[in-house]
Motif scaffolding. Structure first.
Motif, mmCIF file in Angstrom:
data_model
loop_
_atom_site.group_PDB
_atom_site.id
_atom_site.type_symbol
_atom_site.label_atom_id
_atom_site.label_comp_id
_atom_site.label_asym_id
_atom_site.label_seq_id
_atom_site.Cartn_x
_atom_site.Cartn_y
_atom_site.Cartn_z
ATOM 1 N N GLY A 91 63.008 6.326 12.768
ATOM 2 C CA GLY A 91 63.904 6.697 14.302
ATOM 3 C C GLY A 91 63.341 6.289 14.799
ATOM 4 O O GLY A 91 61.945 6.253 15.400
ATOM 5 N N SER A 92 63.649 7.402 16.610
ATOM 6 C CA SER A 92 63.263 6.436 17.706
ATOM 7 C C SER A 92 62.942 7.663 18.117
ATOM 8 O O SER A 92 62.266 8.730 17.196
ATOM 9 C CB SER A 92 64.088 6.136 18.148
ATOM 10 O OG SER A 92 64.224 5.813 19.891
ATOM 11 N N HIS A 93 62.765 7.899 19.453
ATOM 12 C CA HIS A 93 62.216 8.471 19.901
ATOM 13 C C HIS A 93 62.088 10.295 20.116
ATOM 14 O O HIS A 93 63.781 10.461 20.878
ATOM 15 C CB HIS A 93 61.551 8.164 21.768
ATOM 16 C CG HIS A 93 60.716 8.361 22.700
ATOM 17 N ND1 HIS A 93 59.950 8.416 22.274
ATOM 18 C CD2 HIS A 93 60.791 9.874 23.813
ATOM 19 C CE1 HIS A 93 58.770 9.416 23.788
ATOM 20 N NE2 HIS A 93 60.086 10.017 24.435
ATOM 21 N N CYS A 94 61.312 10.833 19.946
ATOM 22 C CA CYS A 94 61.807 12.920 19.651
ATOM 23 C C CYS A 94 61.862 12.857 19.193
ATOM 24 O O CYS A 94 62.968 14.023 18.994
ATOM 25 C CB CYS A 94 61.714 13.129 21.212
ATOM 26 S SG CYS A 94 60.063 12.699 22.095
ATOM 27 N N VAL A 95 63.075 11.950 17.786
ATOM 28 C CA VAL A 95 64.686 12.241 17.133
ATOM 29 C C VAL A 95 63.684 13.141 15.666
ATOM 30 O O VAL A 95 63.107 12.896 15.151
ATOM 31 C CB VAL A 95 64.842 10.484 16.821
ATOM 32 C CG1 VAL A 95 66.017 11.876 15.095
ATOM 33 C CG2 VAL A 95 65.908 10.901 17.782
ATOM 34 N N PRO A 96 64.062 14.528 15.882
ATOM 35 C CA PRO A 96 63.774 15.209 14.401
ATOM 36 C C PRO A 96 63.836 14.411 13.460
ATOM 37 O O PRO A 96 65.157 13.933 13.400
ATOM 38 C CB PRO A 96 64.809 16.367 14.610
ATOM 39 C CG PRO A 96 65.575 16.549 15.928
ATOM 40 C CD PRO A 96 65.355 15.081 16.761
ATOM 41 N N PRO A 97 62.765 14.706 12.780
ATOM 42 C CA PRO A 97 62.686 13.647 11.389
ATOM 43 C C PRO A 97 63.498 14.096 10.346
ATOM 44 O O PRO A 97 63.900 14.928 9.834
ATOM 45 C CB PRO A 97 61.550 13.230 10.498
ATOM 46 C CG PRO A 97 60.550 14.141 11.819
ATOM 47 C CD PRO A 97 61.750 15.235 12.706
ATOM 48 N N PRO A 98 65.295 12.608 9.938
ATOM 49 C CA PRO A 98 66.011 13.050 9.070
ATOM 50 C C PRO A 98 65.848 13.577 7.344
ATOM 51 O O PRO A 98 64.223 12.569 7.569
ATOM 52 C CB PRO A 98 67.509 11.636 9.518
ATOM 53 C CG PRO A 98 66.037 10.652 9.752
ATOM 54 C CD PRO A 98 65.268 11.417 10.467
ATOM 55 N N GLY A 99 66.343 13.965 6.818
ATOM 56 C CA GLY A 99 65.563 14.171 5.890
ATOM 57 C C GLY A 99 65.071 15.674 5.643
ATOM 58 O O GLY A 99 63.734 15.438 4.777
ATOM 59 N N PHE A 100 63.975 15.521 6.356
ATOM 60 C CA PHE A 100 63.123 16.181 6.097
ATOM 61 C C PHE A 100 63.744 18.360 7.356
ATOM 62 O O PHE A 100 63.654 17.791 8.011
ATOM 63 C CB PHE A 100 61.696 15.946 7.277
ATOM 64 C CG PHE A 100 60.533 16.191 7.696
ATOM 65 C CD1 PHE A 100 59.887 16.354 5.609
ATOM 66 C CD2 PHE A 100 60.323 17.258 8.777
ATOM 67 C CE1 PHE A 100 58.532 17.407 6.510
ATOM 68 C CE2 PHE A 100 58.767 17.684 8.763
ATOM 69 C CZ PHE A 100 58.284 17.763 7.657
#
Length: 583
Positions: free
Chosen positions: A313-322
């Motif tokens: 994903g992109s800028h400063c987006v909390p990592p999905p699935g983590f």
């Protein structure tokens, strides 16, 4: 069960690294907020908001560690654009994108402050992330440590500019600062903002009007907003951001705004030894589709013992699935509370590997992404016709091709991207493209691709942009890495920090030199890092262009007639693409 893969390919169960129930229990479901102006060493008053864990309206009475975030984007404001009327109050500390709300629940005081010259703070910006701002952060950290609600231990967190203000405050080594979580920031601001001598979108946007800061919520004692209005009036003296960066073409340029070699002042690499000696724990985070990830990764490489996280994903987006909020909380629990929860023995790096098991998943490793990768070269060839003209013609092959040249005229008539286009789009229609055959087996790429090209131009300088695309069986393409370099900035030197083996272009005025029209020069262009398994049947494509739509000053730097750039194939210095292949 969902899990992570480690270096050996075994599954590490998610439950084995999940936060224990005691650490995530809603021990403090509520918040008591207050705000105050705090004077720093030169007397400038900065707006500070304090959020104390609470049950009902009663704040926790015990001393707690403090998490601090330092922002230019208003720590507390009314969103008039979306809320209508007075608008909804937006508060940095109550948003969980940086895990702050979860940290309050977990028993941390969270403090946010507007940097000088922004939001509700007084003063004006001399520069951006300069030493004045860094020592403002120092003063606020130590002020927070002295407060009766504090244990005296402080951590900092931020992403993008907030990551930078965290990193720069860290470089002043406040005695009470014990751990930092730095997202999407840079180690070498010149190498980031003017990468390859070419400024692009980051840090070059227009400055915001005063109305933006006037939307800040006045502090508690500022009943009629008079102090807010007085503070914002001082912001008129701020140094303009884009002219500051555009006005320093060389690494050793003296800024007309600051009167010094400002790139050197704001390069956090200059302060690494100081941070190491202070023993401040560091955690670096970014996402793969975000240009600062290269700098975050190199920052981690220069700080032994640091942690690294990269999500999709992109800028400063909390990592999905983590479990991002859990990871942040566990990290600060270890360093500010002395409670481990397994963080002390966790592998150094956690990162998303696109295409893992055909879909994608997280890898945990004691090696940073790119460490241990073997460069595998693919050479630029002509294809069937002898002269490359399109992606269907030119090839990337495993062996050097015969000598030849391919030319293109730089196209400046590019579509306007979105205001913040954090990631590049395919550019095959605007330059030369070279494509591999369909892969017969999956290829695991983790690390930095490097384009090593022999080029010439019909002008004394030209900008060269390179893009690595993954193209599926239907022809759909996505950019997976990109880089840029002006021909005049081609000279390399030994970097003052670990570059993970990548070429480093000095950018010093004495090292920047024009080319003679037609002169063939070698350019080594490191690209943004990748982490993916390219599936069998897909192809990889290298595109070489001369302009990028994300250059905000594209109209200003347009050359008429447009440069003609020539790529030279074959021979002793055959143009090639080095890919970071992992077993």
């Amino acid at each position: 069960m969902k899990g992570f893969r480690n270096l050996t390919g075994a599954v590490v169960a998610l439950a084995s690294v999940a936060m224990p129930v005691a650490a995530v229990a809603d021990g403090y479901p509520d918040v008591v907020r207050s705000s105050i102006y705090v004077p720093v060493r030169d007397g400038t008053k900065l707006a500070v908001n304090i959020y104390r864990p609470a049950r009902g309206t009663t704040a926790a009475q015990e001393r707690l560690p403090v998490i601090f975030s330092f922002t230019p984007y208003r720590a507390r404001f009314r969103d008039k654009a979306n809320g209508g009327g007075d608008g909804k109050v937006v508060e940095l500390a109550l948003d969980d994108r940086l895990a702050m709300r979860s940290l309050i629940r977990a028993g941390y005081v969270v403090a946010t402050a507007d940097i000088r010259g922004k939001g509700a703070s007084f003063g004006h910006r001399r520069g951006f992330q300069d030493r004045t701002e860094a020592y403002d952060g120092y003063d606020l950290v130590e002020w927070l440590a002295r407060q009766p609600f504090s244990t005296g231990k402080v951590g900092m967190i931020g992403c993008s500019y907030l990551g930078g203000s965290t990193f720069h405050t860290t470089s002043t080594t406040p005695p009470s600062l014990k751990a930092v979580f730095i997202g999407a920031s840079d180690l070498d601001k010149y190498a980031f903002v003017r990468r390859g001598g070419i400024p692009a979108q980051f840090n070059t946007r227009p400055d915001e009007p005063a109305d933006v800061d006037l939307a800040s919520v006045p502090l508690d004692a500022d009943i009629d907003g008079a102090m807010l209005r007085a503070a914002v009036a001082e912001h008129a003296a701020n140094t303009p951001m884009a002219p500051l960066w555009y006005g320093m073409p060389y690494r050793d340029s003296v800024s007309a705004f600051t009167g010094n070699q400002f790139w050197n002042e704001v390069g956090t690499f200059n302060y690494l030894d100081r941070i190491r000696k202070a023993g401040i724990a560091t955690y670096f985070w970014s996402n793969w589709q975000d240009e600062p990830t290269a700098q975050a990764l190199i920052s981690a490489a220069n700080m032994p013992g640091s942690k690294f996280l990269a999500g999709p994903g992109s800028h400063c987006v909390p990592p999905p699935g983590f479990d991002f909020t859990g990871e942040v909380t566990r990290y600060f629990d270890l360093h500010l509370k002395g409670v481990a929860y397994g963080m002390e023995s966790a592998p150094r790096a956690t990162y998303w590997l696109e295409g893992l098991d055909g879909k994608g998943g997280y890898v945990r490793s004691n090696l940073l992404p790119g460490e241990g990768a073997k460069p595998v070269s693919w050479f630029l060839g002509s294809g069937r016709s002898g002269t490359a003209r399109s992606a269907n013609d030119a090839v990337l092959g495993k062996a050097p091709a015969g000598r030849g040249v391919d030319r293109f005229t730089v196209n400046y008539d590019l579509p306007d991207p979105e205001y913040f286009a954090f990631w590049a789009q395919p550019m095959d229609a605007n330059g030369l493209s070279y494509t591999t055959p369909a892969l017969t087996a999956p290829m695991k790429l983790v690390g930095f691709p490097v384009a090593r090209l022999s080029v010439s131009a019909d002008k004394t300088d030209a900008n060269v942009f390179v893009y690595l695309d993954q193209v599926d069986a239907t022809g759909k393409a996505e950019v997976v890495a990109f880089g840029r370099l002006a021909l005049s900035h081609r000279k390399e030197a030994k970097a003052p920090y670990d570059t993970m083996g990548l070429p480093w272009h000095s950018g010093l005025k004495a090292d920047v030199s024009p080319v003679r029209p037609g002169q063939v020069v070698r350019v080594n262009i490191d690209m943004t890092p990748v982490s993916r398994v390219v599936p069998a049947g897909a192809r990889l494509r290298l595109t070489v262009a001369g302009a990028d739509p994300r250059q905000r000053n594209l109209k200003d730097i347009r050359v008429t007639p447009a440069p003609i750039i020539t790529v030279h194939r074959g021979g002793a210095t055959a143009s090639r693409l080095d890919l970071p292949v992992n077993n």
